[in-house]
Design a protein around this motif. Structure first.
Motif, PDB file in Angstrom:
ATOM      1  N   MET A 107      32.050 -62.569  13.739  1.00 17.80           N
ATOM      2  CA  MET A 107      32.068 -63.311  12.468  1.00 17.80           C
ATOM      3  C   MET A 107      31.793 -62.421  11.278  1.00 17.80           C
ATOM      4  O   MET A 107      32.197 -62.731  10.168  1.00 17.80           O
ATOM      5  N   SER A 160      34.030 -63.877  19.733  1.00 17.12           N
ATOM      6  CA  SER A 160      33.944 -64.697  18.525  1.00 17.12           C
ATOM      7  C   SER A 160      32.502 -65.010  18.156  1.00 17.12           C
ATOM      8  O   SER A 160      32.235 -65.940  17.420  1.00 17.12           O
ATOM      9  N   SER A 210      36.249 -68.914  24.171  1.00 17.08           N
ATOM     10  CA  SER A 210      35.797 -70.226  23.723  1.00 17.08           C
ATOM     11  C   SER A 210      35.536 -70.160  22.229  1.00 17.08           C
ATOM     12  O   SER A 210      34.799 -69.285  21.773  1.00 17.08           O
ATOM     13  N   PRO A 211      36.116 -71.057  21.467  1.00 16.53           N
ATOM     14  CA  PRO A 211      35.938 -70.977  20.010  1.00 16.53           C
ATOM     15  C   PRO A 211      34.509 -71.279  19.587  1.00 16.53           C
ATOM     16  O   PRO A 211      33.810 -72.066  20.215  1.00 16.53           O
ATOM     17  N   THR A 212      34.097 -70.619  18.546  1.00 17.96           N
ATOM     18  CA  THR A 212      32.823 -70.882  17.899  1.00 17.96           C
ATOM     19  C   THR A 212      33.153 -71.570  16.584  1.00 17.96           C
ATOM     20  O   THR A 212      33.978 -71.076  15.823  1.00 17.96           O
ATOM     21  N   TYR A 213      32.527 -72.697  16.333  1.00 19.84           N
ATOM     22  CA  TYR A 213      32.823 -73.442  15.120  1.00 19.84           C
ATOM     23  C   TYR A 213      31.775 -73.141  14.065  1.00 19.84           C
ATOM     24  O   TYR A 213      30.582 -73.208  14.317  1.00 19.84           O
ATOM     25  N   VAL A 214      32.258 -72.789  12.895  1.00 17.85           N
ATOM     26  CA  VAL A 214      31.387 -72.412  11.796  1.00 17.85           C
ATOM     27  C   VAL A 214      31.862 -73.133  10.541  1.00 17.85           C
ATOM     28  O   VAL A 214      33.061 -73.283  10.313  1.00 17.85           O
ATOM     29  N   VAL A 215      30.914 -73.558   9.753  1.00 19.91           N
ATOM     30  CA  VAL A 215      31.248 -74.202   8.489  1.00 19.91           C
ATOM     31  C   VAL A 215      30.828 -73.246   7.379  1.00 19.91           C
ATOM     32  O   VAL A 215      29.678 -72.800   7.344  1.00 19.91           O
ATOM     33  N   GLN A 230      39.564 -64.803  21.586  1.00 18.38           N
ATOM     34  CA  GLN A 230      38.341 -65.468  22.026  1.00 18.38           C
ATOM     35  C   GLN A 230      38.608 -66.351  23.227  1.00 18.38           C
ATOM     36  O   GLN A 230      39.685 -66.910  23.365  1.00 18.38           O
TER      37      GLN A 230
END
Length: 162
Positions: A119, A114, A138-143, A136
């Protein structure tokens, strides 16, 4: 321009224009992998051994060495051990060795990971493939943000007139 966040093509164009404007083309070495870098206090310089794409080695020297590669293995990207992968009947591709003519149109695709590559891969692949699943650990946080900053644009209009 109008955009607050440049896309890949805009960045590439900017780099090409800067290289042309400042006549840097002859100073840039593409297709070289650094295999060794050593500092000499006596000579106050770096000795850098590089391997070219054709397999030949070169030794270069410089008084300044800028290294900003982070983790990267040119020969083989990181591939986790996946139990049962040898039984998989489909195509397995690592992004680092992406075939130029990979056809995934109408196919079911699984992207493992991820990070930044995922992305960009997942949205692009979803346009042609039948279905894309991203696995995934571990999640990846994206805005998601618009590529135009309305506040900055308004402030610029106001401040530019002063």
């Amino acid at each position: 321009g109008e955009k607050s966040i440049a896309d890949g093509e805009s960045i590439r164009t900017y780099l090409q224009e800067a290289v042309a404007e400042y006549k840097l083309g002859d100073a840039i070495r593409l297709g070289h992998s650094v295999s060794k870098a050593a500092w000499s206090t006596e000579r106050a310089s770096w000795t850098v051994t590089v391997e070219r794409n054709d397999g030949a080695q070169e030794v270069l020297s410089s008084s300044f060495l800028f290294v900003a590669t982070g983790y990267y293995d040119y020969k083989e990207g990181y591939t986790p051990e996946l139990n049962g992968l040898s039984n998989f009947q489909g195509t397995v591709v690592h992004p680092q060795k992406w075939p130029a003519h990979l056809n995934y149109s109408g196919k079911r695709v699984v992207v493992i990971g991820s990070g930044a590559t995922a992305m960009t891969l997942v949205p692009a692949m979803s346009e042609k493939s039948l279905h894309v699943t991203m696995l995934q650990r571990s999640p990846t946080y994206v805005v998601a943000l618009p590529d135009v900053d309305c506040v900055a644009r308004s402030l610029y209009k106001w401040l530019a007139t002063r």
